[in-house]
Design an enzyme around this catalytic site. Structure first.
Site, PDB file in Angstrom:
ATOM      1  N   GLU A 110      11.767  65.874  65.972  1.00  0.00           N
ATOM      2  CA  GLU A 110      11.582  66.878  64.922  1.00  0.00           C
ATOM      3  C   GLU A 110      10.468  67.862  65.283  1.00  0.00           C
ATOM      4  OE1 GLU A 110      12.635  63.986  61.127  1.00  0.00           O
ATOM      5  OE2 GLU A 110      10.587  64.035  61.916  1.00  0.00           O
ATOM      6  N   ARG A 128      -3.330  61.061  59.069  1.00  0.00           N
ATOM      7  CA  ARG A 128      -3.010  62.006  57.990  1.00  0.00           C
ATOM      8  C   ARG A 128      -1.964  61.439  57.040  1.00  0.00           C
ATOM      9  NH1 ARG A 128       2.435  62.873  57.562  1.00  0.00           N
ATOM     10  NH2 ARG A 128       3.334  64.482  58.893  1.00  0.00           N
ATOM     11  N   ALA A 149       2.675  49.765  63.120  1.00  0.00           N
ATOM     12  CA  ALA A 149       1.613  50.637  63.613  1.00  0.00           C
ATOM     13  C   ALA A 149       0.882  51.399  62.518  1.00  0.00           C
ATOM     14  CB  ALA A 149       2.196  51.621  64.632  1.00  0.00           C
ATOM     15  N   VAL A 191       6.753  54.899  52.259  1.00  0.00           N
ATOM     16  CA  VAL A 191       6.405  55.682  53.435  1.00  0.00           C
ATOM     17  C   VAL A 191       7.474  55.609  54.524  1.00  0.00           C
ATOM     18  CG1 VAL A 191       4.642  56.031  55.226  1.00  0.00           C
ATOM     19  CG2 VAL A 191       3.968  55.262  52.947  1.00  0.00           C
ATOM     20  N   GLY A 192       8.204  54.490  54.612  1.00  0.00           N
ATOM     21  CA  GLY A 192       9.073  54.248  55.756  1.00  0.00           C
ATOM     22  C   GLY A 192      10.343  55.068  55.795  1.00  0.00           C
ATOM     23  N   ASP A 251      12.244  58.164  56.037  1.00  0.00           N
ATOM     24  CA  ASP A 251      11.827  59.527  56.355  1.00  0.00           C
ATOM     25  C   ASP A 251      12.857  60.311  57.159  1.00  0.00           C
ATOM     26  OD1 ASP A 251      11.631  58.204  58.720  1.00  0.00           O
ATOM     27  OD2 ASP A 251       9.520  58.651  59.091  1.00  0.00           O
ATOM     28  N   LYS A 274      18.021  56.601  56.190  1.00  0.00           N
ATOM     29  CA  LYS A 274      16.921  55.641  56.321  1.00  0.00           C
ATOM     30  C   LYS A 274      16.176  55.553  54.996  1.00  0.00           C
ATOM     31  CE  LYS A 274      12.709  54.716  58.968  1.00  0.00           C
ATOM     32  NZ  LYS A 274      11.688  55.314  59.844  1.00  0.00           N
TER      33      LYS A 274
END
Length: 348
Positions: A63, A119, A146, A231-232, A234, A238
Site C-alpha cells: 500500500e 504511531r 509484533a 486494530v488487526g 485492516d 480481513k
C-alpha cells in the site's frame, strides 16, 4: 537545512530509529506522538484525504498512503504479509518520505516499520482516551505479535492501564510479550482463551495478523461498558469481530471511505452510521456518553497519522546526529543543464 545542501536528504535507518526511541524512552515517544496526532486530528479538514492505494495478492497487500497539509507532503509505503513469519520475515514493513510542498524536494527518508508500530499504538491510545471508561486499568490484549507491546505501553502512558490479560493462539507469543513487558510495571496474566482474557477487562484490544475474515471476538464475550480497540482488521477480507458486536456498539473510525473497505464495518451496510474520531477530538461529536455504552474504535490506520509521525521525527532527529545524509537529488550548477553535470563528472 543548510541551503548549500539542497540536494541532501536526511535518512533515518532502523538502527538510528532504535537509538532515538531508546534515548527518549518508549513511553515518552508514545506520549509525544499521541500529542502530535491529536493536534493534527484537530485540523483534519486542512489535509488532503484519500483511501490508500493498495495492491492485493493472495499472500498479502502492498500500500501507498499519501497526504498533505498544504505545507508538507508525506507518504508511506507499507506491506502486510502474514505468512512472512514462516520465513523469519516481518508481517509488516514500511518506509516513509516527508517533502516540502513549495519546492517538491524530499526532506526526510526513514524506516517506518518501528515508527508505524509506535504511531498505531499512539493512535489507539488517543482514541481510548476519548472513548474508554474513565479510570480503566485492565486491558485484554488478544494477539501478542509484533504490535502488542507497543499497544500495552501506549495505554499505560496515556491512560494508566497497568493490568494486562494476554492471549494468543501461540502460547510462546504470549510468554514473549509478558517477558518483554516485565520491567514496565504491569500486572500480567497469560490466559488460555479469548473468553478468559476478556473477563473483567474494561478495554479489549484485538491485534491479530491473519488475512482472513476471522471471529476473534464473539458477541457473548462483550459486556456493557467495554471499549474495543480493533486494530488487526485492516484490508478487504480481513476482520476480527463478529458482526453482532458491531450492531451493539457505537463505532468510531478514522476515514469512513477507507474504513468501509478495510475495517470491521466492511461487514455492515454501506450506510451504517459511524462517527469520525477527529470530530470527537475536535469537540464536534460525542464520544463516550454513559457507563453502559459499548464503544468500538475500528482502526485501520490513516495517512494523517503517518504525516504526524514523520513531522515528529523530522523535529526530533534534527536535534541529534542520528541520521545520515543521502545524495539523493541531482544538483547541477545550472538547473537546466542536467546533461552537463554528467559531462563534468566524466571529466573529473
Amino acid at each position: 537545512m543548510d541551503p548549500r545542501k539542497l540536494n541532501i536528504v536526511r535518512f533515518v535507518s532502523v538502527d538510528a530509529m532504535m537509538k532515538l526511541v531508546l534515548q527518549l524512552g518508549v513511553e515518552q515517544v508514545l506520549a509525544d506522538l499521541a500529542a502530535r496526532i491529536e493536534a493534527d486530528f484537530r485540523r483534519w479538514e486542512r489535509f488532503d484525504k484519500t483511501p490508500r492505494v493498495a495492491s492485493h495478492s493472495a499472500e498479502g497487500v502492498i500500500e501507498l498512503m499519501p497526504t498533505s497539509d498544504g505545507g508538507q507532503y508525506a507518504f508511506k509505503y507499507v506491506n502486510g504479509h502474514p505468512r512472512n513469519t514462516r520465513d523469519g520475515r516481518q508481517t509488516v514493513t514500511a518506509f516513509g518520505v516527508l517533502a516540502d510542498v513549495e519546492t517538491g524536494y524530499p526532506l526526510l527518508l526513514t524506516e517506518m516499520t518501528i515508527l508505524t508500530a509506535l504511531r498505531t499504538a499512539a493512535t489507539s491510545a488517543v482514541a481510548a482516551r476519548h472513548l474508554a471508561p474513565p479510570g480503566a486499568r485492565t486491558m485484554a490484549l488478544i494477539g501478542n505479535g509484533a504490535q502488542s507491546e507497543f499497544q500495552a505501553l501506549a495505554f499505560k502512558a496515556l491512560l494508566g492501564v497497568d493490568r494486562l490479560r494476554l492471549h494468543d493462539i501461540d502460547p510462546q507469543a504470549s510468554r514473549r510479550c509478558a517477558r518483554n513487558l516485565a520491567r514496565y510495571g504491569f500486572e500480567i496474566e497469560i490466559c488460555g482463551s479469548t473468553e478468559a482474557a476478556v473477563l473483567g477487562a474494561e478495554i479489549i484490544t484485538t491485534v491479530t495478523a491473519d488475512k482472513a475474515n476471522a471471529t476473534i471476538l464473539t458477541d457473548n464475550m462483550v459486556g456493557a461498558g467495554v471499549h474495543i480497540n480493533a486494530v488487526g482488521g485492516d484490508c478487504p477480507g480481513k476482520t476480527e469481530l463478529h458482526a453482532d458486536i458491531l450492531h451493539r456498539a457505537d463505532i468510531f473510525v478514522e476515514y469512513p471511505p477507507q474504513t468501509r473497505i478495510e475495517g470491521e464495518i466492511q461487514q455492515l451496510a454501506p450506510d451504517h452510521p459511524v462517527k469520525e474520531l477527529w470530530q470527537v477530538i475536535a469537540g464536534q461529536a460525542e464520544g463516550r456518553r454513559d457507563a453502559r455504552q459499548i464503544t468500538l474504535f475500528d482502526s485501520v490506520g490513516f495517512a494523517i497519522e503517518d504525516f504526524s509521525a514523520l513531522c515528529w521525527l523530522a523535529d526530533e532527529v534534527g536535534r541529534t546526529n542520528l541520521f545520515a545524509e543521502l545524495d539523493l537529488l541531482a544538483d547541477p550548477d545550472d538547473p537546466r543543464d542536467l546533461f552537463g553535470m554528467l559531462l563534468r563528472a566524466e571529466a573529473a
